[in-house]
Design a protein around this motif. Sequence first.
Motif, PDB file in Angstrom:
ATOM      1  N   SER A 168       7.705  -1.530  -4.252  1.00 24.65           N
ATOM      2  CA  SER A 168       6.773  -2.519  -4.789  1.00 24.65           C
ATOM      3  C   SER A 168       7.459  -3.866  -4.997  1.00 24.65           C
ATOM      4  CB  SER A 168       6.155  -2.020  -6.087  1.00 24.65           C
ATOM      5  OG  SER A 168       7.146  -1.783  -7.045  1.00 24.65           O
TER       6      SER A 168
ATOM      7  N   CYS B  70      -0.964  -5.293  -4.709  1.00 24.25           N
ATOM      8  CA  CYS B  70      -0.636  -3.853  -4.631  1.00 24.25           C
ATOM      9  C   CYS B  70       0.779  -3.592  -5.129  1.00 24.25           C
ATOM     10  CB  CYS B  70      -0.786  -3.344  -3.199  1.00 24.25           C
ATOM     11  SG  CYS B  70      -2.489  -3.177  -2.660  1.00 24.25           S
TER      12      CYS B  70
ATOM     13  N   THR C 283      -2.810  -9.406  -0.863  1.00 24.71           N
ATOM     14  CA  THR C 283      -2.972  -7.965  -1.054  1.00 24.71           C
ATOM     15  C   THR C 283      -1.626  -7.297  -1.294  1.00 24.71           C
ATOM     16  OG1 THR C 283      -4.941  -7.950   0.333  1.00 24.71           O
ATOM     17  CG2 THR C 283      -3.825  -5.846   0.015  1.00 24.71           C
TER      18      THR C 283
ATOM     19  N   ILE D 196       0.833  -1.202   0.000  1.00 19.82           N
ATOM     20  CA  ILE D 196       0.000   0.000   0.000  1.00 19.82           C
ATOM     21  C   ILE D 196       0.867   1.250   0.000  1.00 19.82           C
ATOM     22  CG2 ILE D 196      -1.677   1.315   1.352  1.00 19.82           C
ATOM     23  CD1 ILE D 196      -2.843  -1.412   2.228  1.00 19.82           C
TER      24      ILE D 196
ATOM     25  N   SER E 278       1.543  -1.299  -8.359  1.00 19.21           N
ATOM     26  CA  SER E 278       2.403  -0.141  -8.131  1.00 19.21           C
ATOM     27  C   SER E 278       3.657  -0.206  -9.003  1.00 19.21           C
ATOM     28  CB  SER E 278       2.785  -0.067  -6.653  1.00 19.21           C
ATOM     29  OG  SER E 278       3.699   0.965  -6.443  1.00 19.21           O
TER      30      SER E 278
END
Length: 105
Positions: free
Chosen positions: A47, A78, A74, A36, A82
């Motif tokens: 990332s 993400c 997740t 995130i 990203s």
Amino acid sequence: MSQPPDYPPPPPAPPAQAYGRPPENGLGLAAMIVGIASFFVLAPLSSTGAIILGVIGLRKVRTGQATNRGQALTGVICGAVSLVLGLVVIIYVVAVLSHGVNTSP
């Protein structure tokens, strides 16, 4: 008056349950947090870290050492999104800067 009948003593208490090791959910949680955060800070670098942590976390879930599959997944998702967005932005910036340098008035 008569005395109550003699009852046998109660059975001994069962032995204490030995619990297994607690789940090692740290990598999945770290993958989710870094994934995130990678949308806001150093996208390609963070990332990549989120993807690596997430994959390791998913391996731990598969072997039964962790229980947080959703958090690890997740982090991987993400991190991948990203990474792609970060690379697109870098390519765009390089293309715009190189176009501006090559044009002469």
